[in-house]
Design a protein around this motif. Sequence first.
Motif, mmCIF file in Angstrom:
data_model
loop_
_atom_site.group_PDB
_atom_site.id
_atom_site.type_symbol
_atom_site.label_atom_id
_atom_site.label_comp_id
_atom_site.label_asym_id
_atom_site.label_seq_id
_atom_site.Cartn_x
_atom_site.Cartn_y
_atom_site.Cartn_z
ATOM 1 N N ILE A 197 0.940 -9.697 5.989
ATOM 2 C CA ILE A 197 1.735 -8.478 6.189
ATOM 3 C C ILE A 197 1.262 -7.429 5.193
ATOM 4 N N CYS A 198 1.155 -6.192 5.661
ATOM 5 C CA CYS A 198 0.847 -5.053 4.798
ATOM 6 C C CYS A 198 2.078 -4.152 4.788
ATOM 7 N N LEU A 199 2.676 -4.003 3.628
ATOM 8 C CA LEU A 199 3.861 -3.159 3.468
ATOM 9 C C LEU A 199 3.390 -1.779 2.999
ATOM 10 N N PHE A 200 3.538 -0.792 3.853
ATOM 11 C CA PHE A 200 3.108 0.564 3.499
ATOM 12 C C PHE A 200 4.316 1.377 3.054
ATOM 13 N N LEU A 201 4.309 1.779 1.777
ATOM 14 C CA LEU A 201 5.407 2.570 1.233
ATOM 15 C C LEU A 201 5.171 4.037 1.564
ATOM 16 N N SER A 202 5.961 4.556 2.465
ATOM 17 C CA SER A 202 5.773 5.917 2.978
ATOM 18 C C SER A 202 6.584 6.920 2.157
ATOM 19 N N ILE A 203 5.871 7.915 1.641
ATOM 20 C CA ILE A 203 6.510 8.979 0.877
ATOM 21 C C ILE A 203 5.671 10.240 1.058
ATOM 22 N N GLY A 224 11.269 6.783 0.089
ATOM 23 C CA GLY A 224 11.993 7.917 -0.458
ATOM 24 C C GLY A 224 13.433 7.590 -0.829
ATOM 25 N N ARG A 225 13.854 6.356 -0.604
ATOM 26 C CA ARG A 225 15.216 5.929 -0.923
ATOM 27 C C ARG A 225 15.300 5.408 -2.360
ATOM 28 N N THR A 226 16.433 4.859 -2.729
ATOM 29 C CA THR A 226 16.579 4.316 -4.077
ATOM 30 C C THR A 226 15.707 3.078 -4.230
ATOM 31 N N VAL A 227 15.392 2.747 -5.469
ATOM 32 C CA VAL A 227 14.563 1.575 -5.756
ATOM 33 C C VAL A 227 15.172 0.312 -5.167
ATOM 34 N N ASP A 228 16.484 0.157 -5.319
ATOM 35 C CA ASP A 228 17.162 -1.039 -4.816
ATOM 36 C C ASP A 228 17.128 -1.121 -3.296
ATOM 37 N N GLU A 229 17.308 0.005 -2.631
ATOM 38 C CA GLU A 229 17.274 0.016 -1.167
ATOM 39 C C GLU A 229 15.893 -0.371 -0.652
ATOM 40 N N VAL A 230 14.873 0.188 -1.280
ATOM 41 C CA VAL A 230 13.494 -0.133 -0.880
ATOM 42 C C VAL A 230 13.200 -1.603 -1.143
ATOM 43 N N SER A 231 13.602 -2.081 -2.315
ATOM 44 C CA SER A 231 13.352 -3.479 -2.681
ATOM 45 C C SER A 231 14.031 -4.442 -1.714
ATOM 46 N N GLU A 232 15.245 -4.143 -1.323
ATOM 47 C CA GLU A 232 15.987 -5.020 -0.408
ATOM 48 C C GLU A 232 15.250 -5.186 0.909
ATOM 49 N N GLU A 267 0.836 -1.197 0.000
ATOM 50 C CA GLU A 267 0.000 0.000 0.000
ATOM 51 C C GLU A 267 0.875 1.253 0.000
ATOM 52 N N GLY A 268 0.231 2.406 -0.203
ATOM 53 C CA GLY A 268 0.955 3.671 -0.160
ATOM 54 C C GLY A 268 0.269 4.726 -0.994
ATOM 55 N N LEU A 269 0.812 5.939 -0.948
ATOM 56 C CA LEU A 269 0.278 7.027 -1.762
ATOM 57 C C LEU A 269 0.551 6.753 -3.239
ATOM 58 N N ASP A 270 -0.169 7.464 -4.095
ATOM 59 C CA ASP A 270 0.091 7.366 -5.519
ATOM 60 C C ASP A 270 1.537 7.768 -5.811
ATOM 61 N N ARG A 271 2.151 7.054 -6.752
ATOM 62 C CA ARG A 271 3.533 7.289 -7.191
ATOM 63 C C ARG A 271 4.575 6.977 -6.111
ATOM 64 N N ALA A 272 4.189 6.148 -5.148
ATOM 65 C CA ALA A 272 5.165 5.734 -4.133
ATOM 66 C C ALA A 272 6.045 4.593 -4.638
ATOM 67 N N GLY A 273 5.710 4.063 -5.809
ATOM 68 C CA GLY A 273 6.506 2.981 -6.384
ATOM 69 C C GLY A 273 5.953 1.603 -6.108
ATOM 70 N N LYS A 274 4.665 1.508 -5.779
ATOM 71 C CA LYS A 274 4.060 0.233 -5.392
ATOM 72 C C LYS A 274 4.172 -0.832 -6.480
ATOM 73 N N SER A 275 3.749 -0.483 -7.684
ATOM 74 C CA SER A 275 3.730 -1.489 -8.754
ATOM 75 C C SER A 275 5.127 -1.993 -9.079
ATOM 76 N N SER A 276 6.091 -1.091 -9.151
ATOM 77 C CA SER A 276 7.469 -1.494 -9.431
ATOM 78 C C SER A 276 8.003 -2.407 -8.330
ATOM 79 N N GLN A 277 7.702 -2.059 -7.087
ATOM 80 C CA GLN A 277 8.193 -2.871 -5.977
ATOM 81 C C GLN A 277 7.477 -4.222 -5.906
ATOM 82 N N CYS A 278 6.204 -4.266 -6.279
ATOM 83 C CA CYS A 278 5.492 -5.552 -6.323
ATOM 84 C C CYS A 278 6.135 -6.478 -7.354
ATOM 85 N N GLU A 279 6.474 -5.924 -8.497
ATOM 86 C CA GLU A 279 7.095 -6.725 -9.552
ATOM 87 C C GLU A 279 8.478 -7.210 -9.125
#
Length: 226
Positions: A137-143, A189-197, A18-30
């Motif tokens: 688990i609900c992962l909330f992407l905070s931005i 708010g970090r890099t894509v790789d950091e968030v993904s890890e 979950e998260g606000l729009d443009r928080a990177g949810k779809s990219s991180q799900c993939e």
Amino acid sequence: MTLLESQPMRRGALIIVEGLDRAGKSSQCELLRDQLLTKGHAVEYIRFPDRTTPIGKLIDSYLRNASHQDDHSIHLLFSANRWELAKHIQDTVANGTTVIVDRYSYSGAVYSAAKANPTLSLEWAWQPEVGLPRPDICLFLSISPEEAAKRGGFGAERYENETMQSRVRQLFGTLLDRQRDDVCVIDAGRTVDEVSEEIVDVAVKCISRLDAIGPLRALGPLEITH
């Protein structure tokens, strides 16, 4: 009967992002799906709203500002769209596949309540969600809304404006505070790789403790102290 045959099938996990729009949810799900697959897990990725169903097509038209709906009506359509896939999610998880879901009941409730319609409270918006599969688990992407607005494509759909996103962020805080045991807040708010890890680490730990969690649960009523 062999020992292997006597062991019950281990269920998959239900992981919500979950998260606000443009928080990177779809990219991180993939990315999460791909990482779990490489680790040997069976995975299915679902994105709500599912715009391919009859109900989903009505929602798609609304989100693109091509049609208008009463606030209560569109909220119930969003909820019905989730109920359309509820049994599929339950069966898939029971058969040992982990299901990753991009947006779920939490988004549904807060985006409707954020419209500030006096007859559409967060409590009212949550009621149709009761009984749906509850995430492990609900992962909330905070931005911040300001940071989200800087990202590509912001503003293309109905809810993508800073005023709405600020209300949504506040209501997410209220709602997720009531679901604290199932929630992990991720700094998006970090890099894509950091968030993904971090997401992959949390997801793997969740999958490892499924035996302790037990069978897939259901969402319960929302209790908010005013």
